[in-house]
Write a protein that holds these residues in place. Structure first.
Motif, PDB file in Angstrom:
ATOM      1  N   PHE A 107      49.007  23.251  48.257  1.00  0.00           N
ATOM      2  CA  PHE A 107      50.370  23.732  48.073  1.00  0.00           C
ATOM      3  C   PHE A 107      51.301  22.595  48.475  1.00  0.00           C
ATOM      4  N   PRO A 108      52.334  22.391  47.773  1.00  0.00           N
ATOM      5  CA  PRO A 108      53.026  23.229  46.798  1.00  0.00           C
ATOM      6  C   PRO A 108      52.863  22.725  45.359  1.00  0.00           C
ATOM      7  N   MET A 109      51.700  22.863  44.792  1.00  0.00           N
ATOM      8  CA  MET A 109      51.450  22.432  43.420  1.00  0.00           C
ATOM      9  C   MET A 109      50.836  23.565  42.630  1.00  0.00           C
ATOM     10  N   VAL A 110      51.349  23.811  41.424  1.00  0.00           N
ATOM     11  CA  VAL A 110      50.818  24.855  40.560  1.00  0.00           C
ATOM     12  C   VAL A 110      50.836  24.371  39.116  1.00  0.00           C
ATOM     13  N   THR A 111      49.836  24.790  38.361  1.00  0.00           N
ATOM     14  CA  THR A 111      49.735  24.464  36.945  1.00  0.00           C
ATOM     15  C   THR A 111      49.861  25.750  36.142  1.00  0.00           C
ATOM     16  N   LEU A 112      50.595  25.688  35.036  1.00  0.00           N
ATOM     17  CA  LEU A 112      50.702  26.824  34.120  1.00  0.00           C
ATOM     18  C   LEU A 112      50.093  26.423  32.796  1.00  0.00           C
ATOM     19  N   VAL A 113      49.310  27.331  32.229  1.00  0.00           N
ATOM     20  CA  VAL A 113      48.572  27.043  30.999  1.00  0.00           C
ATOM     21  C   VAL A 113      48.453  28.337  30.203  1.00  0.00           C
ATOM     22  N   GLU A 114      48.300  28.204  28.899  1.00  0.00           N
ATOM     23  CA  GLU A 114      48.106  29.378  28.048  1.00  0.00           C
ATOM     24  C   GLU A 114      46.650  29.482  27.617  1.00  0.00           C
ATOM     25  N   CYS A 115      46.169  30.739  27.574  1.00  0.00           N
ATOM     26  CA  CYS A 115      44.815  31.027  27.099  1.00  0.00           C
ATOM     27  C   CYS A 115      44.808  32.473  26.634  1.00  0.00           C
ATOM     28  N   PRO A 116      44.360  32.732  25.413  1.00  0.00           N
ATOM     29  CA  PRO A 116      44.262  34.123  24.966  1.00  0.00           C
ATOM     30  C   PRO A 116      43.324  34.904  25.889  1.00  0.00           C
ATOM     31  N   GLU A 117      43.645  36.169  26.131  1.00  0.00           N
ATOM     32  CA  GLU A 117      42.858  36.985  27.058  1.00  0.00           C
ATOM     33  C   GLU A 117      41.394  37.073  26.659  1.00  0.00           C
ATOM     34  N   ASP A 118      41.117  37.125  25.358  1.00  0.00           N
ATOM     35  CA  ASP A 118      39.719  37.253  24.930  1.00  0.00           C
ATOM     36  C   ASP A 118      38.928  35.961  25.102  1.00  0.00           C
ATOM     37  N   LEU A 128      37.410  30.870  43.084  1.00  0.00           N
ATOM     38  CA  LEU A 128      37.279  31.515  44.386  1.00  0.00           C
ATOM     39  C   LEU A 128      38.045  32.834  44.417  1.00  0.00           C
ATOM     40  N   ALA A 129      39.273  32.833  43.916  1.00  0.00           N
ATOM     41  CA  ALA A 129      40.095  34.048  43.926  1.00  0.00           C
ATOM     42  C   ALA A 129      40.917  34.095  42.652  1.00  0.00           C
ATOM     43  N   LEU A 130      40.910  35.257  42.007  1.00  0.00           N
ATOM     44  CA  LEU A 130      41.646  35.433  40.765  1.00  0.00           C
ATOM     45  C   LEU A 130      42.419  36.742  40.839  1.00  0.00           C
ATOM     46  N   THR A 131      43.690  36.695  40.466  1.00  0.00           N
ATOM     47  CA  THR A 131      44.499  37.898  40.359  1.00  0.00           C
ATOM     48  C   THR A 131      44.756  38.137  38.887  1.00  0.00           C
ATOM     49  N   LEU A 132      44.364  39.285  38.400  1.00  0.00           N
ATOM     50  CA  LEU A 132      44.544  39.640  36.992  1.00  0.00           C
ATOM     51  C   LEU A 132      45.690  40.631  36.874  1.00  0.00           C
ATOM     52  N   ILE A 133      46.694  40.248  36.105  1.00  0.00           N
ATOM     53  CA  ILE A 133      47.789  41.159  35.796  1.00  0.00           C
ATOM     54  C   ILE A 133      47.724  41.386  34.295  1.00  0.00           C
ATOM     55  N   SER A 134      47.020  42.435  33.930  1.00  0.00           N
ATOM     56  CA  SER A 134      46.779  42.763  32.525  1.00  0.00           C
ATOM     57  C   SER A 134      46.407  44.225  32.416  1.00  0.00           C
ATOM     58  N   GLU A 135      46.755  44.824  31.308  1.00  0.00           N
ATOM     59  CA  GLU A 135      46.386  46.212  31.031  1.00  0.00           C
ATOM     60  C   GLU A 135      45.069  46.293  30.260  1.00  0.00           C
ATOM     61  N   GLN A 136      44.475  45.160  29.936  1.00  0.00           N
ATOM     62  CA  GLN A 136      43.259  45.129  29.129  1.00  0.00           C
ATOM     63  C   GLN A 136      42.048  45.495  29.990  1.00  0.00           C
ATOM     64  N   GLU A 137      41.584  46.726  29.861  1.00  0.00           N
ATOM     65  CA  GLU A 137      40.443  47.204  30.649  1.00  0.00           C
ATOM     66  C   GLU A 137      39.172  46.407  30.346  1.00  0.00           C
ATOM     67  N   GLU A 138      39.001  46.012  29.097  1.00  0.00           N
ATOM     68  CA  GLU A 138      37.818  45.227  28.702  1.00  0.00           C
ATOM     69  C   GLU A 138      37.794  43.893  29.462  1.00  0.00           C
ATOM     70  N   LEU A 139      38.951  43.239  29.559  1.00  0.00           N
ATOM     71  CA  LEU A 139      39.044  41.967  30.289  1.00  0.00           C
ATOM     72  C   LEU A 139      38.741  42.191  31.773  1.00  0.00           C
ATOM     73  N   LEU A 140      39.287  43.240  32.344  1.00  0.00           N
ATOM     74  CA  LEU A 140      39.023  43.550  33.752  1.00  0.00           C
ATOM     75  C   LEU A 140      37.524  43.721  33.981  1.00  0.00           C
ATOM     76  N   ARG A 141      36.856  44.500  33.136  1.00  0.00           N
ATOM     77  CA  ARG A 141      35.399  44.708  33.286  1.00  0.00           C
ATOM     78  C   ARG A 141      34.642  43.394  33.134  1.00  0.00           C
ATOM     79  N   GLU A 142      35.068  42.580  32.184  1.00  0.00           N
ATOM     80  CA  GLU A 142      34.401  41.292  31.960  1.00  0.00           C
ATOM     81  C   GLU A 142      34.527  40.395  33.184  1.00  0.00           C
ATOM     82  N   LEU A 143      35.721  40.346  33.784  1.00  0.00           N
ATOM     83  CA  LEU A 143      35.927  39.502  34.965  1.00  0.00           C
ATOM     84  C   LEU A 143      35.244  40.072  36.202  1.00  0.00           C
TER      85      LEU A 143
END
Length: 187
Positions: A107-118, A128-143
């Motif tokens: 910190f204080p460095m962050v990268t922003l990138v685009e990637c389709p959810e699928d 190590l740690a991932l926070t998912l903010i998405s309504e896609q239940e399939e993606l949640l189960r996959e992760l």
């Protein structure tokens, strides 16, 4: 790990990077005893300089730009009362295969990138740690099933929210105290 080092969006990464960089422009290097000090300083100038130089080398590769530098117009390393500070750095990666798209710097460095959810889970490296903010239940189960993700939070949960009984996050003495308390040997 409580540092958000990469923000992955399905769209709008550059716009959010610019907004975030503008917001963080107000943060400056201040003596640690100052009321408004929020950055940690290094006594050895070589550390922040080496981090900054590593970022500069990576930014020579096409596909990423330092939005903070464009907005700030000055070095990301500053000195205050003999300490050396890294100023907030927001990187936008237009190429998700760019080395900075999945790099972690202090910190204080962050990268922003685009990637389709699928395509997110195959694209992810070990996380190590991932926070998912998405309504896609399939993606949640996959992760949730992914061996690449150690800790998964779902929803707008702060990165500082942890289970402190975990030895990685807490410390040995807290863990031992919990074990003793749970065994009934502790008053």
């Amino acid at each position: 790990c409580t540092n958000t080092s990469t923000i992955v969006l399905s769209s709008g990464a550059e716009k959010l990077a610019r907004s975030l960089a503008e917001e963080l422009l107000e943060i400056e290097a201040l003596p640690l005893n100052s009321k408004g000090a929020i950055l940690g300083g290094y006594s050895d100038a070589a550390i922040p300089n080496a981090i900054s130089e590593a970022l500069d080398r990576a930014l020579e590769i096409p596909g990423a730009k330092d939005i903070s530098l464009q907005e700030r117009g000055s070095s990301r390393v500053q000195e205050a009362q003999g300490l050396h500070f890294l100023l907030p750095t927001v990187i936008h990666c237009s190429d998700r295969e760019h080395p900075l798209a999945q790099s972690e710097y202090p910190f204080p460095m962050v990268t922003l990138v685009e990637c389709p959810e699928d395509e997110l889970e195959p694209w992810l490296g070990n996380t190590l740690a991932l926070t998912l903010i998405s309504e896609q239940e399939e993606l949640l189960r996959e992760l949730q099933k992914s061996p690449k993700v150690s800790t998964l939070r779902h929803g707008p949960v702060p990165t500082t929210t942890n289970r402190w009984e975990s030895p990685h996050i807490g410390n040995l003495f807290e863990l031992l105290r919990l074990d003793i308390k749970n065994s009934g040997d502790m008053p």
